[in-house]
Design an enzyme around this catalytic site. Sequence first.
Site, PDB file in Angstrom:
ATOM      1  N   ASP A 104    -141.206  18.947 -19.044  1.00  0.00           N
ATOM      2  CA  ASP A 104    -140.391  17.734 -18.921  1.00  0.00           C
ATOM      3  C   ASP A 104    -141.222  16.490 -18.614  1.00  0.00           C
ATOM      4  O   ASP A 104    -140.740  15.562 -17.959  1.00  0.00           O
ATOM      5  CB  ASP A 104    -139.297  17.905 -17.851  1.00  0.00           C
ATOM      6  CG  ASP A 104    -138.279  18.961 -18.235  1.00  0.00           C
ATOM      7  OD1 ASP A 104    -138.051  19.143 -19.444  1.00  0.00           O
ATOM      8  OD2 ASP A 104    -137.747  19.621 -17.332  1.00  0.00           O
ATOM      9  N   HIS A 132    -136.924  19.539 -27.077  1.00  0.00           N
ATOM     10  CA  HIS A 132    -136.844  18.096 -26.945  1.00  0.00           C
ATOM     11  C   HIS A 132    -135.958  17.552 -28.051  1.00  0.00           C
ATOM     12  O   HIS A 132    -135.873  18.103 -29.141  1.00  0.00           O
ATOM     13  CB  HIS A 132    -138.224  17.447 -26.981  1.00  0.00           C
ATOM     14  CG  HIS A 132    -139.097  17.890 -28.106  1.00  0.00           C
ATOM     15  ND1 HIS A 132    -139.904  18.997 -28.030  1.00  0.00           N
ATOM     16  CD2 HIS A 132    -139.282  17.380 -29.350  1.00  0.00           C
ATOM     17  CE1 HIS A 132    -140.551  19.159 -29.163  1.00  0.00           C
ATOM     18  NE2 HIS A 132    -140.193  18.198 -29.980  1.00  0.00           N
TER      19      HIS A 132
END
Length: 258
Positions: A104, A132
């Site tokens: 992340d 993503h």
Amino acid sequence: MFRSAFRLTLPAATAATAAGISAFAATSPSPSTSSSPAAVCDAGDGKTIFGVLNDIQSKVDSIQKAIGASEHSKAKIDSYHNDAKSKKNVKPGIDVVLGSQWGDEGKGKLVDMLSQEYDVCARVAGGSNAGHTIVVEGKKYKFHLLPSGILNEKATCVIGNGVVIHLPSFLNEIDGLTASGIDAEGRILLSDRAHIVFDFHQEVDGISENRLGRNKIGTTKKGIGPAYASKISRNGIRVGDLKNFDFFEMRFRDRKST
């Protein structure tokens, strides 16, 4: 987890071969040490994080020299901006986007930005637990295994031998691209040395997580950890094993029984 973005003027086959090498490094200027205590890696060898990055940097520089790519230059870094002059001066080389935390960090977004100017975009590790979302002209694209550089119609995307791949998820992503009007035919290369994630890996992942009770680690239960455990213990099954289906079946039944 690593994602690397390449810019090469070499043939795609040569670039794909280079992507199979397991050592990569960030190509931005090497970080300098300071007088403050440096963070030490937990590998047990006493190296600092900067020391490890510098070691990887030197390996990438060696790869670049071997394949005839140039040294990194400021012109190359400047080319990331929309400046026609600096883009004209950019020289071929290898760049790597490296996440130094636990995910992340925004690697996918960064690779998407950079890969629009790259000939080859390669993913060298991780599995379908990663993900993503990229928005292009108001349209969302979700990736879990495919490098986000696939949206650049001129880029060849490589899934390297360090990736563990869940084949149904991989095929579903390709179908999703086709449904979205993205032509990826001939632009996706999959290493035959990549290890396969099976349903039993996902089952083991879920059981192991549930056993931890309040101490759960938060795994996505996609089987990534158990698949890497199979790889490290040298009893995993690789994509290349599918070439001989009798051998594949024998290996699969043996793994299933254990």
